[in-house]
Design an enzyme around this catalytic site. Sequence first.
Site, PDB file in Angstrom:
ATOM      1  N   HIS A  67      42.007  41.144  47.693  1.00 34.54           N
ATOM      2  CA  HIS A  67      43.025  41.572  48.645  1.00 34.54           C
ATOM      3  C   HIS A  67      42.653  42.968  49.147  1.00 34.54           C
ATOM      4  O   HIS A  67      42.283  43.840  48.348  1.00 34.54           O
ATOM      5  CB  HIS A  67      44.393  41.710  47.968  1.00 34.54           C
ATOM      6  CG  HIS A  67      44.955  40.455  47.393  1.00 34.54           C
ATOM      7  ND1 HIS A  67      45.960  39.745  48.006  1.00 34.54           N
ATOM      8  CD2 HIS A  67      44.682  39.794  46.239  1.00 34.54           C
ATOM      9  CE1 HIS A  67      46.283  38.698  47.253  1.00 34.54           C
ATOM     10  NE2 HIS A  67      45.521  38.697  46.174  1.00 34.54           N
ATOM     11  N   ASN A  74      43.459  39.836  41.549  1.00 38.59           N
ATOM     12  CA  ASN A  74      44.301  39.263  40.502  1.00 38.59           C
ATOM     13  C   ASN A  74      43.482  38.228  39.742  1.00 38.59           C
ATOM     14  O   ASN A  74      42.855  37.349  40.346  1.00 38.59           O
ATOM     15  CB  ASN A  74      45.542  38.616  41.121  1.00 38.59           C
ATOM     16  CG  ASN A  74      46.482  39.647  41.726  1.00 38.59           C
ATOM     17  OD1 ASN A  74      46.662  40.726  41.169  1.00 38.59           O
ATOM     18  ND2 ASN A  74      47.063  39.342  42.868  1.00 38.59           N
ATOM     19  N   HIS A 116      39.171  36.025  45.124  1.00 38.36           N
ATOM     20  CA  HIS A 116      39.498  36.678  46.392  1.00 38.36           C
ATOM     21  C   HIS A 116      39.854  38.128  46.147  1.00 38.36           C
ATOM     22  O   HIS A 116      40.420  38.476  45.111  1.00 38.36           O
ATOM     23  CB  HIS A 116      40.633  35.954  47.126  1.00 38.36           C
ATOM     24  CG  HIS A 116      41.842  35.704  46.286  1.00 38.36           C
ATOM     25  ND1 HIS A 116      41.893  34.667  45.364  1.00 38.36           N
ATOM     26  CD2 HIS A 116      43.026  36.354  46.188  1.00 38.36           C
ATOM     27  CE1 HIS A 116      43.072  34.689  44.759  1.00 38.36           C
ATOM     28  NE2 HIS A 116      43.772  35.703  45.231  1.00 38.36           N
ATOM     29  N   ASP A 136      46.103  37.378  55.192  1.00 36.24           N
ATOM     30  CA  ASP A 136      46.909  36.692  54.188  1.00 36.24           C
ATOM     31  C   ASP A 136      48.102  36.019  54.869  1.00 36.24           C
ATOM     32  O   ASP A 136      48.702  36.553  55.796  1.00 36.24           O
ATOM     33  CB  ASP A 136      47.397  37.689  53.121  1.00 36.24           C
ATOM     34  CG  ASP A 136      47.911  36.993  51.873  1.00 36.24           C
ATOM     35  OD1 ASP A 136      47.227  37.060  50.838  1.00 36.24           O
ATOM     36  OD2 ASP A 136      48.994  36.368  51.933  1.00 36.24           O
ATOM     37  N   GLN A 167      47.506  35.311  39.325  1.00 37.24           N
ATOM     38  CA  GLN A 167      46.547  34.728  40.261  1.00 37.24           C
ATOM     39  C   GLN A 167      47.043  33.337  40.632  1.00 37.24           C
ATOM     40  O   GLN A 167      47.220  32.477  39.759  1.00 37.24           O
ATOM     41  CB  GLN A 167      45.149  34.632  39.629  1.00 37.24           C
ATOM     42  CG  GLN A 167      44.126  34.061  40.605  1.00 37.24           C
ATOM     43  CD  GLN A 167      42.755  33.825  39.973  1.00 37.24           C
ATOM     44  OE1 GLN A 167      42.535  34.126  38.786  1.00 37.24           O
ATOM     45  NE2 GLN A 167      41.844  33.275  40.749  1.00 37.24           N
TER      46      GLN A 167
HETATM   47  P1  5GP Z   1      46.737  35.725  44.348  1.00 38.34           P
HETATM   48  O1  5GP Z   1      48.181  35.784  43.928  1.00 38.34           O
HETATM   49  O2  5GP Z   1      46.065  34.469  43.863  1.00 38.34           O
HETATM   50  O3  5GP Z   1      45.976  36.958  44.023  1.00 38.34           O
HETATM   51  O4  5GP Z   1      46.776  35.695  45.924  1.00 38.34           O
HETATM   52  C1  5GP Z   1      46.650  34.552  46.706  1.00 38.34           C
HETATM   53  C2  5GP Z   1      46.985  34.978  48.116  1.00 38.34           C
HETATM   54  O5  5GP Z   1      46.584  33.945  48.990  1.00 38.34           O
HETATM   55  C3  5GP Z   1      48.482  35.211  48.353  1.00 38.34           C
HETATM   56  O6  5GP Z   1      48.668  36.532  48.830  1.00 38.34           O
HETATM   57  C4  5GP Z   1      48.853  34.146  49.384  1.00 38.34           C
HETATM   58  O7  5GP Z   1      49.782  34.622  50.307  1.00 38.34           O
HETATM   59  C5  5GP Z   1      47.514  33.816  50.019  1.00 38.34           C
HETATM   60  N1  5GP Z   1      47.375  32.453  50.490  1.00 38.34           N
HETATM   61  C6  5GP Z   1      47.644  31.317  49.791  1.00 38.34           C
HETATM   62  N2  5GP Z   1      47.341  30.235  50.525  1.00 38.34           N
HETATM   63  C7  5GP Z   1      46.861  30.702  51.714  1.00 38.34           C
HETATM   64  C8  5GP Z   1      46.387  30.056  52.885  1.00 38.34           C
HETATM   65  O8  5GP Z   1      46.323  28.843  52.998  1.00 38.34           O
HETATM   66  N3  5GP Z   1      45.978  30.856  53.908  1.00 38.34           N
HETATM   67  C9  5GP Z   1      46.028  32.213  53.823  1.00 38.34           C
HETATM   68  N4  5GP Z   1      45.601  32.902  54.877  1.00 38.34           N
HETATM   69  N5  5GP Z   1      46.465  32.857  52.727  1.00 38.34           N
HETATM   70  C10 5GP Z   1      46.880  32.105  51.687  1.00 38.34           C
END
Ligand code: 5GP
Length: 113
Positions: A101, A86, A99, A30, A93
């Site tokens: 985590h 999420n 995805h 991440d 999300q």
């Molecule tokens: P969500 O909040 O949608 O469950 O989590 C999205 C996750 O994706 C976040 O923890 C954020 O840090 C990660 N993320 C967003 N854009 C990128 C990216 O371009 N590369 C990587 N490696 N992680 C990303």
Amino acid sequence: MSDCIFCMIGDHEIPTKAVYEDEQIICFHDLEPQAPVHVLVIPKKHLASLDEAREEDKELLGHIMVKIHEIAADLGLDNGYRVVINTGEDAFQTVKHLHFHILGKRKLTWPPG
Ligand code: 5GP
Ligand code: ZN
């Protein structure tokens, strides 16, 4: 999907050091880790969220679950870890590509925020 950042990672349009990869999924670190170990596992197939999972995705989703514990073991998460999906606005999300985590190497509080 052409404008989806995680599709671009899955397609290698954005170079990413994979923690694990096969023909169906990719796992990578991440960008903003929330724990000493924080990786994301995504299907290469675009599903905007868990809400888009269908009967035809059962094999893919089962594959992800089996790989998650193998990845967790490879990352040394032998004292436990948390898997988070999420989904939607209330869960914050932010990336609209399914995805998972995997978080570990610290005590994770419960309930989550
Ligand atoms: P969500 O909040 O949608 O469950 O989590 C999205 C996750 O994706 C976040 O923890 C954020 O840090 C990660 N993320 C967003 N854009 C990128 C990216 O371009 N590369 C990587 N490696 N992680 C990303
Ligand atoms: Zn996508």
